[in-house]
Motif scaffolding. Sequence first.
Motif, PDB file in Angstrom:
ATOM      1  N   LYS A   1      60.048 -45.234 -43.822  1.00 17.54           N
ATOM      2  CA  LYS A   1      61.054 -46.037 -43.116  1.00 17.54           C
ATOM      3  C   LYS A   1      60.466 -46.626 -41.835  1.00 17.54           C
ATOM      4  CE  LYS A   1      65.157 -47.617 -42.254  1.00 17.54           C
ATOM      5  NZ  LYS A   1      65.585 -48.829 -42.918  1.00 17.54           N
ATOM      6  N   VAL A   2      59.712 -45.818 -41.098  1.00 21.62           N
ATOM      7  CA  VAL A   2      59.093 -46.308 -39.862  1.00 21.62           C
ATOM      8  C   VAL A   2      58.059 -47.380 -40.200  1.00 21.62           C
ATOM      9  CG1 VAL A   2      57.762 -45.670 -37.810  1.00 21.62           C
ATOM     10  CG2 VAL A   2      59.531 -44.127 -38.677  1.00 21.62           C
ATOM     11  N   ASN A   3      57.278 -47.146 -41.248  1.00 25.57           N
ATOM     12  CA  ASN A   3      56.285 -48.125 -41.677  1.00 25.57           C
ATOM     13  C   ASN A   3      56.953 -49.445 -42.055  1.00 25.57           C
ATOM     14  OD1 ASN A   3      53.675 -49.061 -42.290  1.00 25.57           O
ATOM     15  ND2 ASN A   3      53.947 -48.522 -44.436  1.00 25.57           N
ATOM     16  N   GLN A   4      58.076 -49.367 -42.708  1.00 21.39           N
ATOM     17  CA  GLN A   4      58.834 -50.562 -43.070  1.00 21.39           C
ATOM     18  C   GLN A   4      59.249 -51.329 -41.811  1.00 21.39           C
ATOM     19  OE1 GLN A   4      62.632 -49.689 -44.916  1.00 21.39           O
ATOM     20  NE2 GLN A   4      62.552 -51.591 -46.091  1.00 21.39           N
ATOM     21  N   GLU A   5      59.645 -50.614 -40.790  1.00 19.68           N
ATOM     22  CA  GLU A   5      60.041 -51.253 -39.538  1.00 19.68           C
ATOM     23  C   GLU A   5      58.840 -51.905 -38.838  1.00 19.68           C
ATOM     24  OE1 GLU A   5      62.584 -49.920 -35.683  1.00 19.68           O
ATOM     25  OE2 GLU A   5      62.949 -48.819 -37.542  1.00 19.68           O
ATOM     26  N   ILE A   6      57.684 -51.242 -38.913  1.00 18.14           N
ATOM     27  CA  ILE A   6      56.457 -51.817 -38.337  1.00 18.14           C
ATOM     28  C   ILE A   6      56.111 -53.120 -39.051  1.00 18.14           C
ATOM     29  CG2 ILE A   6      53.956 -51.496 -38.115  1.00 18.14           C
ATOM     30  CD1 ILE A   6      54.583 -48.462 -37.711  1.00 18.14           C
ATOM     31  N   ARG A   7      56.168 -53.112 -40.368  1.00 22.12           N
ATOM     32  CA  ARG A   7      55.856 -54.324 -41.136  1.00 22.12           C
ATOM     33  C   ARG A   7      56.839 -55.452 -40.823  1.00 22.12           C
ATOM     34  NH1 ARG A   7      52.622 -53.551 -45.950  1.00 22.12           N
ATOM     35  NH2 ARG A   7      51.852 -51.421 -45.987  1.00 22.12           N
ATOM     36  N   ALA A   8      58.108 -55.116 -40.684  1.00 22.46           N
ATOM     37  CA  ALA A   8      59.119 -56.126 -40.358  1.00 22.46           C
ATOM     38  C   ALA A   8      58.861 -56.727 -38.980  1.00 22.46           C
ATOM     39  CB  ALA A   8      60.513 -55.511 -40.420  1.00 22.46           C
ATOM     40  N   LEU A   9      58.446 -55.906 -38.038  1.00 25.05           N
ATOM     41  CA  LEU A   9      58.125 -56.390 -36.700  1.00 25.05           C
ATOM     42  C   LEU A   9      56.987 -57.403 -36.760  1.00 25.05           C
ATOM     43  CD1 LEU A   9      58.368 -56.258 -33.583  1.00 25.05           C
ATOM     44  CD2 LEU A   9      56.788 -54.314 -33.664  1.00 25.05           C
ATOM     45  N   TRP A  10      55.950 -57.090 -37.518  1.00 21.74           N
ATOM     46  CA  TRP A  10      54.826 -58.027 -37.648  1.00 21.74           C
ATOM     47  C   TRP A  10      55.254 -59.318 -38.333  1.00 21.74           C
ATOM     48  CZ3 TRP A  10      50.606 -58.313 -35.034  1.00 21.74           C
ATOM     49  CH2 TRP A  10      50.045 -57.174 -34.466  1.00 21.74           C
ATOM     50  N   LEU A  11      56.099 -59.210 -39.339  1.00 21.16           N
ATOM     51  CA  LEU A  11      56.574 -60.421 -40.025  1.00 21.16           C
ATOM     52  C   LEU A  11      57.394 -61.303 -39.092  1.00 21.16           C
ATOM     53  CD1 LEU A  11      57.543 -59.080 -43.557  1.00 21.16           C
ATOM     54  CD2 LEU A  11      55.713 -60.691 -42.990  1.00 21.16           C
ATOM     55  N   ARG A  12      58.292 -60.695 -38.333  1.00 23.99           N
ATOM     56  CA  ARG A  12      59.115 -61.452 -37.385  1.00 23.99           C
ATOM     57  C   ARG A  12      58.274 -62.121 -36.317  1.00 23.99           C
ATOM     58  NH1 ARG A  12      62.165 -56.734 -37.303  1.00 23.99           N
ATOM     59  NH2 ARG A  12      61.392 -56.275 -35.209  1.00 23.99           N
ATOM     60  N   SER A  13      57.197 -61.474 -35.920  1.00 22.86           N
ATOM     61  CA  SER A  13      56.379 -61.988 -34.816  1.00 22.86           C
ATOM     62  C   SER A  13      55.433 -63.093 -35.263  1.00 22.86           C
ATOM     63  CB  SER A  13      55.564 -60.858 -34.198  1.00 22.86           C
ATOM     64  OG  SER A  13      54.490 -60.495 -35.050  1.00 22.86           O
ATOM     65  N   GLY A  14      55.239 -63.246 -36.557  1.00 21.94           N
ATOM     66  CA  GLY A  14      54.285 -64.238 -37.046  1.00 21.94           C
ATOM     67  C   GLY A  14      52.845 -63.822 -36.799  1.00 21.94           C
ATOM     68  N   GLY A  15      52.603 -62.543 -36.559  1.00 19.82           N
ATOM     69  CA  GLY A  15      51.259 -62.035 -36.395  1.00 19.82           C
ATOM     70  C   GLY A  15      50.789 -61.950 -34.947  1.00 19.82           C
ATOM     71  N   THR A  16      51.595 -62.393 -34.011  1.00 19.27           N
ATOM     72  CA  THR A  16      51.250 -62.303 -32.591  1.00 19.27           C
ATOM     73  C   THR A  16      52.407 -61.645 -31.856  1.00 19.27           C
ATOM     74  OG1 THR A  16      49.979 -64.354 -32.760  1.00 19.27           O
ATOM     75  CG2 THR A  16      50.548 -63.616 -30.548  1.00 19.27           C
ATOM     76  N   LEU A  17      52.143 -60.485 -31.283  1.00 21.52           N
ATOM     77  CA  LEU A  17      53.199 -59.730 -30.610  1.00 21.52           C
ATOM     78  C   LEU A  17      53.323 -60.123 -29.148  1.00 21.52           C
ATOM     79  CD1 LEU A  17      52.430 -56.148 -31.976  1.00 21.52           C
ATOM     80  CD2 LEU A  17      54.126 -57.768 -32.823  1.00 21.52           C
ATOM     81  N   THR A  18      54.560 -60.269 -28.704  1.00 22.33           N
ATOM     82  CA  THR A  18      54.827 -60.466 -27.274  1.00 22.33           C
ATOM     83  C   THR A  18      54.642 -59.121 -26.578  1.00 22.33           C
ATOM     84  OG1 THR A  18      57.171 -59.913 -27.460  1.00 22.33           O
ATOM     85  CG2 THR A  18      56.570 -62.236 -27.791  1.00 22.33           C
TER      86      THR A  18
END
Length: 61
Positions: A19-36
Motif C-alpha cells: 500500500k505504501v509502495n502504491q502511494e509512492i508510485r502515485a506520487l511520482w506519477l502525479r509529479s511527472g518525475g520531478t518532485l517539489t
Amino acid sequence: MLDNMSTTVETASERSAAKVNQEIRALWLRSGGTLTTEQRAEYQRLVMEWAAVVPEERRAA
C-alpha cells in the motif's frame, strides 16, 4: 530521543508495504518525475514508512 522521531512511522506502519509502495508510485506519477520540495518531504516520509514495514512483513512470512 529516538522515541520522538519514530511516532510518525509507528502510526503509519499499520499499512502494508504494498500500500505504501502504491502511494509512492502515485506520487511520482502525479509529479511527472520531478518532485517539489513539499513532494520530496512526502516521498521521504513514505520511504521511511515503507522501510519500517518491510522487515515486519518478512518476519511474519
